[in-house]
Structures are given as C-alpha cells and as structure tokens.
Write a protein that holds these residues in place. Sequence first.
Motif, PDB file in Angstrom:
ATOM      1  N   GLY A  13       0.077   4.052  -6.237  1.00 17.98           N
ATOM      2  CA  GLY A  13       0.827   3.457  -5.430  1.00 17.98           C
ATOM      3  C   GLY A  13       1.894   2.656  -6.112  1.00 17.98           C
ATOM      4  O   GLY A  13       2.792   2.137  -5.339  1.00 17.98           O
ATOM      5  N   GLY A  14       1.595   2.086  -7.310  1.00 16.68           N
ATOM      6  CA  GLY A  14       2.819   1.232  -7.842  1.00 16.68           C
ATOM      7  C   GLY A  14       3.910   2.082  -8.157  1.00 16.68           C
ATOM      8  O   GLY A  14       3.765   3.299  -8.081  1.00 16.68           O
ATOM      9  N   SER A  15       5.022   1.493  -8.342  1.00 16.59           N
ATOM     10  CA  SER A  15       6.525   1.836  -8.565  1.00 16.59           C
ATOM     11  C   SER A  15       7.390   1.364  -9.706  1.00 16.59           C
ATOM     12  O   SER A  15       7.062   0.221  -9.659  1.00 16.59           O
ATOM     13  CB  SER A  15       7.120   2.181  -7.071  1.00 16.59           C
ATOM     14  N   SER A  31       3.562  -3.286  -7.535  1.00 20.04           N
ATOM     15  CA  SER A  31       2.193  -2.776  -7.176  1.00 20.04           C
ATOM     16  C   SER A  31       1.507  -3.950  -6.201  1.00 20.04           C
ATOM     17  O   SER A  31       1.748  -5.077  -6.866  1.00 20.04           O
ATOM     18  CB  SER A  31       1.270  -2.742  -8.440  1.00 20.04           C
ATOM     19  N   ARG A  32       1.026  -3.513  -5.141  1.00 21.43           N
ATOM     20  CA  ARG A  32       0.354  -4.447  -4.283  1.00 21.43           C
ATOM     21  C   ARG A  32       1.692  -5.594  -3.859  1.00 21.43           C
ATOM     22  O   ARG A  32       2.527  -5.240  -3.341  1.00 21.43           O
ATOM     23  CB  ARG A  32      -0.782  -5.248  -4.950  1.00 21.43           C
ATOM     24  N   LEU A  51      -0.087  -4.488 -13.712  1.00 19.92           N
ATOM     25  CA  LEU A  51      -0.192  -5.018 -12.230  1.00 19.92           C
ATOM     26  C   LEU A  51      -1.120  -4.161 -11.220  1.00 19.92           C
ATOM     27  O   LEU A  51      -1.928  -4.487 -10.511  1.00 19.92           O
ATOM     28  CB  LEU A  51       1.247  -4.725 -11.690  1.00 19.92           C
ATOM     29  N   GLU A  52      -1.313  -2.962 -11.694  1.00 20.50           N
ATOM     30  CA  GLU A  52      -2.409  -1.971 -11.029  1.00 20.50           C
ATOM     31  C   GLU A  52      -3.904  -2.289 -11.497  1.00 20.50           C
ATOM     32  O   GLU A  52      -4.696  -1.732 -10.814  1.00 20.50           O
ATOM     33  CB  GLU A  52      -2.039  -0.635 -11.195  1.00 20.50           C
ATOM     34  N   GLY A  53      -3.918  -3.257 -12.352  1.00 20.16           N
ATOM     35  CA  GLY A  53      -5.460  -3.556 -12.594  1.00 20.16           C
ATOM     36  C   GLY A  53      -6.045  -3.160 -13.865  1.00 20.16           C
ATOM     37  O   GLY A  53      -7.309  -3.292 -14.085  1.00 20.16           O
TER      38      GLY A  53
END
Length: 109
Positions: A13-15, A31-32, A51-53
């Motif tokens: 879902g990140g962009s 992200s988030r 950012l997405e972990g």
Amino acid sequence: MNGQTPFFISSKGGSITCFRGDTGRVFRSCSRTSCVYSSDLHAAKAYLDILEGKKNLLLGEKNKFTAQRKTTLKWNADGELSQIDMARILDRLANPQLTSCDLACGLKD
C-alpha cells in the motif's frame, strides 16, 4: 509524471509520487502515516522499503528483540554488593529449579 497520482504503488500500500521542483524532480515515498522526500528514484524506493517496515528504521517502532539481560553486578563504594543485586541472587537461590538438577545419563544405583 504529474504530482498528484503515484506512479508506483507497492503490494503493502505504500506509494512513490514524483514532483517537479525548481531544481529538478523530487520523489515522495509514503506508507502508513509517514512520508520521506528524496532526490532520486533509487533512494525513494529504499525509503519506501524502510517505511513499510522491511528495515524498521524510520518508523520509531521498537525492535522485536528481547531486552538484553543484565549480566554485571553493581557494587557499593564500601565493597558490598548492591541491595538490588543481593535480592536478585537470594531470590534465585531460593528457587529449587535453579539450584538443583537431574543427571539424565541413565546411571543406575
């Protein structure tokens, strides 16, 4: 490359969105609830992974590792063991599971 529509959306879902700035292109990785700006696409992808972990660096999340055990004893200025460490040692000595063991080598009496 317009500045509103992300040109890359990850499976999580990140962009990544590209903007035209005064000095060239600027990439925004989101992200988030976090976004990071960078000057090149390679860095933008790396920041998105973070950012997405995947690397867990910028999110401020705590590591999933257990806390490091304390292995040193504290001593008072007079050479005595600190009260906290003494209480910990006495507590462990009172636990029979920690002060006794069974030899499981199959010896018979």
